[in-house]
Design a protein around this motif. Structure first.
Motif, PDB file in Angstrom:
ATOM      1  N   THR A  66      -5.876   0.637 -13.499  1.00 12.50           N
ATOM      2  CA  THR A  66      -4.633  -0.120 -13.581  1.00 12.50           C
ATOM      3  C   THR A  66      -4.794  -1.459 -12.876  1.00 12.50           C
ATOM      4  O   THR A  66      -5.791  -1.707 -12.204  1.00 12.50           O
ATOM      5  CB  THR A  66      -3.475   0.658 -12.941  1.00 12.50           C
ATOM      6  OG1 THR A  66      -3.786   0.896 -11.560  1.00 12.50           O
ATOM      7  CG2 THR A  66      -3.257   1.983 -13.637  1.00 12.50           C
ATOM      8  N   ALA A  67      -3.793  -2.317 -13.016  1.00 11.61           N
ATOM      9  CA  ALA A  67      -3.809  -3.624 -12.364  1.00 11.61           C
ATOM     10  C   ALA A  67      -2.497  -3.804 -11.606  1.00 11.61           C
ATOM     11  O   ALA A  67      -1.418  -3.780 -12.201  1.00 11.61           O
ATOM     12  CB  ALA A  67      -3.982  -4.736 -13.392  1.00 11.61           C
ATOM     13  N   ILE A  68      -2.605  -3.973 -10.280  1.00 14.62           N
ATOM     14  CA  ILE A  68      -1.424  -4.110  -9.422  1.00 14.62           C
ATOM     15  C   ILE A  68      -1.685  -5.213  -8.410  1.00 14.62           C
ATOM     16  O   ILE A  68      -2.725  -5.218  -7.741  1.00 14.62           O
ATOM     17  CB  ILE A  68      -1.096  -2.799  -8.680  1.00 14.62           C
ATOM     18  CG1 ILE A  68      -0.920  -1.641  -9.656  1.00 14.62           C
ATOM     19  CG2 ILE A  68       0.165  -2.971  -7.826  1.00 14.62           C
ATOM     20  CD1 ILE A  68      -0.775  -0.286  -8.977  1.00 14.62           C
ATOM     21  N   PHE A  69      -0.754  -6.131  -8.280  1.00  8.91           N
ATOM     22  CA  PHE A  69      -0.814  -7.191  -7.271  1.00  8.91           C
ATOM     23  C   PHE A  69      -0.029  -6.692  -6.069  1.00  8.91           C
ATOM     24  O   PHE A  69       1.199  -6.673  -6.068  1.00  8.91           O
ATOM     25  CB  PHE A  69      -0.209  -8.474  -7.842  1.00  8.91           C
ATOM     26  CG  PHE A  69      -0.461  -9.708  -7.020  1.00  8.91           C
ATOM     27  CD1 PHE A  69      -1.746 -10.166  -6.791  1.00  8.91           C
ATOM     28  CD2 PHE A  69       0.600 -10.437  -6.496  1.00  8.91           C
ATOM     29  CE1 PHE A  69      -1.981 -11.314  -6.050  1.00  8.91           C
ATOM     30  CE2 PHE A  69       0.380 -11.586  -5.757  1.00  8.91           C
ATOM     31  CZ  PHE A  69      -0.912 -12.028  -5.534  1.00  8.91           C
ATOM     32  N   GLY A  70      -0.760  -6.235  -5.028  1.00 11.54           N
ATOM     33  CA  GLY A  70      -0.138  -5.540  -3.914  1.00 11.54           C
ATOM     34  C   GLY A  70       0.358  -6.454  -2.809  1.00 11.54           C
ATOM     35  O   GLY A  70       0.256  -7.682  -2.879  1.00 11.54           O
ATOM     36  N   ASN A  71       0.885  -5.831  -1.739  1.00  8.42           N
ATOM     37  CA  ASN A  71       1.585  -6.629  -0.730  1.00  8.42           C
ATOM     38  C   ASN A  71       0.670  -7.348   0.257  1.00  8.42           C
ATOM     39  O   ASN A  71       1.084  -8.334   0.857  1.00  8.42           O
ATOM     40  CB  ASN A  71       2.640  -5.789   0.004  1.00  8.42           C
ATOM     41  CG  ASN A  71       2.079  -4.615   0.767  1.00  8.42           C
ATOM     42  OD1 ASN A  71       1.098  -4.733   1.500  1.00  8.42           O
ATOM     43  ND2 ASN A  71       2.711  -3.460   0.629  1.00  8.42           N
ATOM     44  N   PHE A 102      -2.565  -2.508  -1.406  1.00  4.70           N
ATOM     45  CA  PHE A 102      -3.717  -3.314  -1.803  1.00  4.70           C
ATOM     46  C   PHE A 102      -3.594  -3.743  -3.266  1.00  4.70           C
ATOM     47  O   PHE A 102      -2.711  -3.289  -3.994  1.00  4.70           O
ATOM     48  CB  PHE A 102      -5.008  -2.534  -1.561  1.00  4.70           C
ATOM     49  CG  PHE A 102      -5.127  -2.040  -0.150  1.00  4.70           C
ATOM     50  CD1 PHE A 102      -5.169  -2.934   0.907  1.00  4.70           C
ATOM     51  CD2 PHE A 102      -5.153  -0.680   0.132  1.00  4.70           C
ATOM     52  CE1 PHE A 102      -5.250  -2.489   2.220  1.00  4.70           C
ATOM     53  CE2 PHE A 102      -5.231  -0.224   1.440  1.00  4.70           C
ATOM     54  CZ  PHE A 102      -5.277  -1.125   2.487  1.00  4.70           C
ATOM     55  N   THR A 103      -4.484  -4.633  -3.679  1.00  3.65           N
ATOM     56  CA  THR A 103      -4.491  -5.098  -5.062  1.00  3.65           C
ATOM     57  C   THR A 103      -5.533  -4.315  -5.847  1.00  3.65           C
ATOM     58  O   THR A 103      -6.680  -4.168  -5.407  1.00  3.65           O
ATOM     59  CB  THR A 103      -4.782  -6.606  -5.123  1.00  3.65           C
ATOM     60  OG1 THR A 103      -3.670  -7.307  -4.539  1.00  3.65           O
ATOM     61  CG2 THR A 103      -4.978  -7.079  -6.553  1.00  3.65           C
ATOM     62  N   PHE A 142      -9.336  -5.485  -2.218  1.00  2.00           N
ATOM     63  CA  PHE A 142      -9.133  -5.259  -3.652  1.00  2.00           C
ATOM     64  C   PHE A 142      -9.885  -3.984  -4.019  1.00  2.00           C
ATOM     65  O   PHE A 142     -10.959  -3.717  -3.474  1.00  2.00           O
ATOM     66  CB  PHE A 142      -9.663  -6.428  -4.477  1.00  2.00           C
ATOM     67  CG  PHE A 142      -8.868  -7.703  -4.338  1.00  2.00           C
ATOM     68  CD1 PHE A 142      -8.110  -8.181  -5.393  1.00  2.00           C
ATOM     69  CD2 PHE A 142      -8.893  -8.431  -3.152  1.00  2.00           C
ATOM     70  CE1 PHE A 142      -7.384  -9.368  -5.271  1.00  2.00           C
ATOM     71  CE2 PHE A 142      -8.173  -9.608  -3.014  1.00  2.00           C
ATOM     72  CZ  PHE A 142      -7.415 -10.077  -4.077  1.00  2.00           C
ATOM     73  N   ILE A 143      -9.343  -3.220  -4.969  1.00  3.44           N
ATOM     74  CA  ILE A 143      -9.905  -1.918  -5.310  1.00  3.44           C
ATOM     75  C   ILE A 143     -10.065  -1.816  -6.825  1.00  3.44           C
ATOM     76  O   ILE A 143      -9.128  -2.150  -7.565  1.00  3.44           O
ATOM     77  CB  ILE A 143      -8.987  -0.788  -4.799  1.00  3.44           C
ATOM     78  CG1 ILE A 143      -8.900  -0.833  -3.265  1.00  3.44           C
ATOM     79  CG2 ILE A 143      -9.483   0.583  -5.258  1.00  3.44           C
ATOM     80  CD1 ILE A 143      -7.902   0.147  -2.678  1.00  3.44           C
ATOM     81  N   LEU A 145       1.020  -5.514 -12.740  1.00  3.93           N
ATOM     82  CA  LEU A 145       2.272  -5.166 -12.071  1.00  3.93           C
ATOM     83  C   LEU A 145       2.297  -5.810 -10.694  1.00  3.93           C
ATOM     84  O   LEU A 145       1.327  -5.695  -9.943  1.00  3.93           O
ATOM     85  CB  LEU A 145       2.367  -3.645 -11.938  1.00  3.93           C
ATOM     86  CG  LEU A 145       3.540  -3.067 -11.146  1.00  3.93           C
ATOM     87  CD1 LEU A 145       4.834  -3.226 -11.925  1.00  3.93           C
ATOM     88  CD2 LEU A 145       3.292  -1.594 -10.826  1.00  3.93           C
ATOM     89  N   ILE A 146       3.379  -6.496 -10.349  1.00  3.47           N
ATOM     90  CA  ILE A 146       3.549  -6.982  -8.981  1.00  3.47           C
ATOM     91  C   ILE A 146       4.408  -5.962  -8.251  1.00  3.47           C
ATOM     92  O   ILE A 146       5.481  -5.583  -8.722  1.00  3.47           O
ATOM     93  CB  ILE A 146       4.178  -8.393  -8.932  1.00  3.47           C
ATOM     94  CG1 ILE A 146       4.318  -8.854  -7.471  1.00  3.47           C
ATOM     95  CG2 ILE A 146       5.485  -8.484  -9.701  1.00  3.47           C
ATOM     96  CD1 ILE A 146       4.727 -10.309  -7.316  1.00  3.47           C
ATOM     97  N   ASP A 147       3.911  -5.484  -7.108  1.00  8.08           N
ATOM     98  CA  ASP A 147       4.573  -4.372  -6.431  1.00  8.08           C
ATOM     99  C   ASP A 147       4.498  -4.566  -4.922  1.00  8.08           C
ATOM    100  O   ASP A 147       3.419  -4.503  -4.333  1.00  8.08           O
ATOM    101  CB  ASP A 147       3.911  -3.051  -6.834  1.00  8.08           C
ATOM    102  CG  ASP A 147       4.642  -1.843  -6.266  1.00  8.08           C
ATOM    103  OD1 ASP A 147       5.771  -2.003  -5.767  1.00  8.08           O
ATOM    104  OD2 ASP A 147       4.077  -0.738  -6.319  1.00  8.08           O
ATOM    105  N   SER A 148       5.652  -4.779  -4.298  1.00  6.05           N
ATOM    106  CA  SER A 148       5.693  -4.942  -2.844  1.00  6.05           C
ATOM    107  C   SER A 148       5.475  -3.623  -2.122  1.00  6.05           C
ATOM    108  O   SER A 148       5.224  -3.604  -0.917  1.00  6.05           O
ATOM    109  CB  SER A 148       7.041  -5.540  -2.419  1.00  6.05           C
ATOM    110  OG  SER A 148       8.111  -4.684  -2.800  1.00  6.05           O
ATOM    111  N   GLY A 149       5.557  -2.502  -2.830  1.00  3.05           N
ATOM    112  CA  GLY A 149       5.366  -1.193  -2.214  1.00  3.05           C
ATOM    113  C   GLY A 149       3.949  -0.668  -2.302  1.00  3.05           C
ATOM    114  O   GLY A 149       3.636   0.370  -1.728  1.00  3.05           O
ATOM    115  N   THR A 150       3.078  -1.362  -3.025  1.00  2.00           N
ATOM    116  CA  THR A 150       1.659  -1.007  -3.087  1.00  2.00           C
ATOM    117  C   THR A 150       0.904  -1.906  -2.118  1.00  2.00           C
ATOM    118  O   THR A 150       1.052  -3.129  -2.161  1.00  2.00           O
ATOM    119  CB  THR A 150       1.108  -1.178  -4.513  1.00  2.00           C
ATOM    120  OG1 THR A 150       1.763  -0.252  -5.378  1.00  2.00           O
ATOM    121  CG2 THR A 150      -0.387  -0.923  -4.558  1.00  2.00           C
TER     122      THR A 150
END
Length: 263
Positions: free
Chosen positions: A230-235, A149-150, A225-226, A142-147
């Motif tokens: 889940t997998a999130i590409f953060g801001n 960190f990655t 990175f954490i 998921l790409i998320d500008s509101g999260t």
């Protein structure tokens, strides 16, 4: 996605935005939340969260056909007085030298934007991003500008962390906040992070120090990175990238720029 919360009142307002025509454009009956309690992994004082997802209450959804399904943002670095930019409509089209496009993968009953991440490169070492994180290899992050960190699946994260650690010959220290796994004492040494590349389908995005490490206190820098389920590409990873969404063509386009300057 990362536990950030904004609580407050929901109201109907007229939203007015500047336009490239030189005139302001108003959007009546826009649902706006007035947050009085904002908590999470924010950096410094924050006034709330902008919802840019695909759900019916998000800002792009409310602006509707007037923006042609297009918006973009350019996130400046985490520095005092740094600003970021948000555009809608034709002003949000990302193109030109260095622009790279990857498809958005539709997920049933999901309001976010899912991309396909094939691998990371740390220097010359390739770390494949395998496994059905979100029900299959397609649309696995998921790409998320509101999260902030990655987040990476545990198996991917620890292979990734090991590859990063091989490149850095500094003293390992604990994160005083307990958030990050890989931290270094950088108080008395020059610090050079390895070049990291995120290999999305059709788009190889280079991530430099500003996007991969964060100073958590004086003299301590940590890999931003954490490990997670889940997998999130953060801001943080998206700093100094012009990121454009085309929800008609279902694509995301990245272009490396200096977000503190006109582009």
């Amino acid at each position: 996605m990362d536990g950030s919360i904004s609580q407050g009142y929901l109201s109907v307002e007229t939203l007015t935005l500047d336009s490239t025509t030189g005139y302001s454009v108003s959007f009546p009956k826009t649902m706006i939340g007035c947050g009085y309690r904002n908590t999470g992994t924010f950096h410094g004082p924050s006034s709330g969260i902008v919802g840019l997802g695909s759900g019916p209450m998000s800002l792009p959804s409310q602006l509707g056909t007037s923006i042609g399904g297009k918006f973009s943002y350019c996130l400046g670095p985490w520095l005092p007085n740094s600003t970021s930019k948000l555009n809608f409509g034709d002003a949000a089209i990302v193109y030109g030298d260095g622009a790279m496009t990857t498809p958005i993968v539709k997920k049933d009953a999901q309001s976010g934007y899912y991309l396909t991440l094939e691998a990371f490169s740390v220097g010359n070492k390739l770390i494949e991003f395998g496994g059905p994180t979100y029900g299959g290899n397609e649309g696995n992050i998921l790409i998320d500008s509101g999260t902030t960190f990655t987040f990476l699946p545990y198996d991917v994260y620890y292979r990734f962390e090991s590859a990063v650690a091989e490149y850095i010959n500094l003293e390992h220290v604990e994160d005083p906040n307990g958030t990050f796994k890989l931290c270094y004492n950088v108080a008395y040494h020059g610090f050079e992070a390895p070049l990291i590349t995120a290999h999305f389908k059709g788009a190889d995005i280079k991530l430099y120090y500003i996007s991969t490490f964060i100073k958590v206190s004086d003299g301590i820098a940590c890999l931003a990175f954490i490990p997670s389920q889940t997998a999130i590409f953060g801001n943080v990873a998206q700093q100094n990238l012009l990121v454009g969404y085309n929800l008609v063509q279902n694509t995301v386009t990245f272009k490396p720029v200096d977000c503190t300057k006109p582009y």
